[in-house]
Design an enzyme around this catalytic site. Structure first.
Site, PDB file in Angstrom:
ATOM      1  N   ASN A  39      38.452  49.085  47.628  1.00 31.81           N
ATOM      2  CA  ASN A  39      39.389  48.947  46.523  1.00 31.81           C
ATOM      3  C   ASN A  39      39.668  50.312  45.892  1.00 31.81           C
ATOM      4  O   ASN A  39      38.815  51.198  45.876  1.00 31.81           O
ATOM      5  CB  ASN A  39      38.910  47.926  45.485  1.00 31.81           C
ATOM      6  CG  ASN A  39      37.574  48.247  44.842  1.00 31.81           C
ATOM      7  OD1 ASN A  39      36.642  48.704  45.497  1.00 31.81           O
ATOM      8  ND2 ASN A  39      37.472  47.981  43.558  1.00 31.81           N
ATOM      9  N   GLU A  41      41.441  51.584  42.359  1.00 29.08           N
ATOM     10  CA  GLU A  41      42.018  51.236  41.058  1.00 29.08           C
ATOM     11  C   GLU A  41      42.812  52.407  40.494  1.00 29.08           C
ATOM     12  O   GLU A  41      42.576  53.562  40.854  1.00 29.08           O
ATOM     13  CB  GLU A  41      40.906  50.941  40.041  1.00 29.08           C
ATOM     14  CG  GLU A  41      40.108  49.727  40.313  1.00 29.08           C
ATOM     15  CD  GLU A  41      39.007  49.516  39.282  1.00 29.08           C
ATOM     16  OE1 GLU A  41      38.383  48.460  39.348  1.00 29.08           O
ATOM     17  OE2 GLU A  41      38.757  50.398  38.432  1.00 29.08           O
ATOM     18  N   CYS A  50      43.404  46.215  46.763  1.00 31.43           N
ATOM     19  CA  CYS A  50      42.167  45.516  47.127  1.00 31.43           C
ATOM     20  C   CYS A  50      41.629  46.057  48.445  1.00 31.43           C
ATOM     21  O   CYS A  50      42.382  46.544  49.291  1.00 31.43           O
ATOM     22  CB  CYS A  50      42.431  44.025  47.279  1.00 31.43           C
ATOM     23  SG  CYS A  50      42.896  43.190  45.751  1.00 31.43           S
ATOM     24  N   GLU A  52      40.436  44.346  50.982  1.00 21.87           N
ATOM     25  CA  GLU A  52      40.941  43.567  52.111  1.00 21.87           C
ATOM     26  C   GLU A  52      42.339  44.026  52.501  1.00 21.87           C
ATOM     27  O   GLU A  52      42.639  44.168  53.686  1.00 21.87           O
ATOM     28  CB  GLU A  52      40.965  42.074  51.757  1.00 21.87           C
ATOM     29  CG  GLU A  52      39.611  41.508  51.393  1.00 21.87           C
ATOM     30  CD  GLU A  52      39.260  41.613  49.912  1.00 21.87           C
ATOM     31  OE1 GLU A  52      38.407  40.836  49.471  1.00 21.87           O
ATOM     32  OE2 GLU A  52      39.818  42.475  49.196  1.00 21.87           O
ATOM     33  N   CYS A  83      40.368  37.686  46.405  1.00 16.42           N
ATOM     34  CA  CYS A  83      41.339  37.168  45.443  1.00 16.42           C
ATOM     35  C   CYS A  83      42.399  36.350  46.188  1.00 16.42           C
ATOM     36  O   CYS A  83      42.499  36.401  47.420  1.00 16.42           O
ATOM     37  CB  CYS A  83      41.989  38.316  44.677  1.00 16.42           C
ATOM     38  SG  CYS A  83      43.150  39.325  45.639  1.00 16.42           S
TER      39      CYS A  83
END
Length: 128
Positions: A39, A41, A50, A52, A83
Site C-alpha cells: 500500500n 498512502e 492498495c 492488492e 477492501c
C-alpha cells in the site's frame, strides 16, 4: 519463498505514514510468475493505492492477466480480507475457486477463496 513470505517482504516497503497500517500482497499467476505490491498512502487518503491493486498492476504490466493464487498480509491482530474495491479487482483476474491466503505479521493465516470474498461478483457479462 512461498506466497505469504513474498507478501510479508513487500509489506516492509509499504508507505503508510498516516495510518501506520502496512499491507503487502503477492500474486502467483497461471504461469507461476509472482508479482507483489504494497500500500502507498498520501495525505488525500482516497488517492492512495492498495497493496492488492499494486500487485495486479505489476502483473498486468508484465503481460499476465490470470491470478492463480493470492496472499495478503496486514498489520492486524487477525487475518482481514481485502477492501471491497480490491475484492472486485481480484475477482476480475481470478476464477471463483482461486485460493486467497490472509495473514498477520504475527504469523496467523487463514485460507479462503475468491468466491467466499465476493459472492455474486459483478463481471463483464453484466455489461451487455
Amino acid at each position: 519463498m512461498d506466497l505469504i513470505e513474498h507478501a510479508r517482504a513487500v509489506r516492509e516497503n509499504a508507505h503508510a505514514p498516516y495510518s501506520k497500517f502496512k499491507v503487502g500482497a503477492a500474486i502467483k499467476t497461471a504461469s507461476g510468475a509472482v508479482f507483489s505490491g504494497c500500500n502507498v498512502e498520501n495525505v488525500a487518503y482516497p488517492e492512495g493505492t492498495c497493496a492488492e491493486a499494486g500487485a495486479i498492476a505489476a502483473m498486468c504490466a508484465a503481460g499476465e492477466y490470470e491470478i492463480a493464487e493470492i496472499a495478503v498480509i496486514a498489520d492486524s491482530p487477525t487475518p482481514i480480507p481485502p477492501c471491497g474495491g480490491c475484492r472486485q479487482k481480484i475477482a476480475e483476474f481470478a476464477n471463483a475457486a482461486v485460493p486467497v491466503t490472509l495473514g498477520t505479521i504475527a504469523g496467523e493465516t487463514q485460507v479462503t477463496s475468491v468466491s467466499a470474498l465476493l459472492p455474486g461478483a459483478f463481471d463483464a457479462s453484466h455489461m451487455a
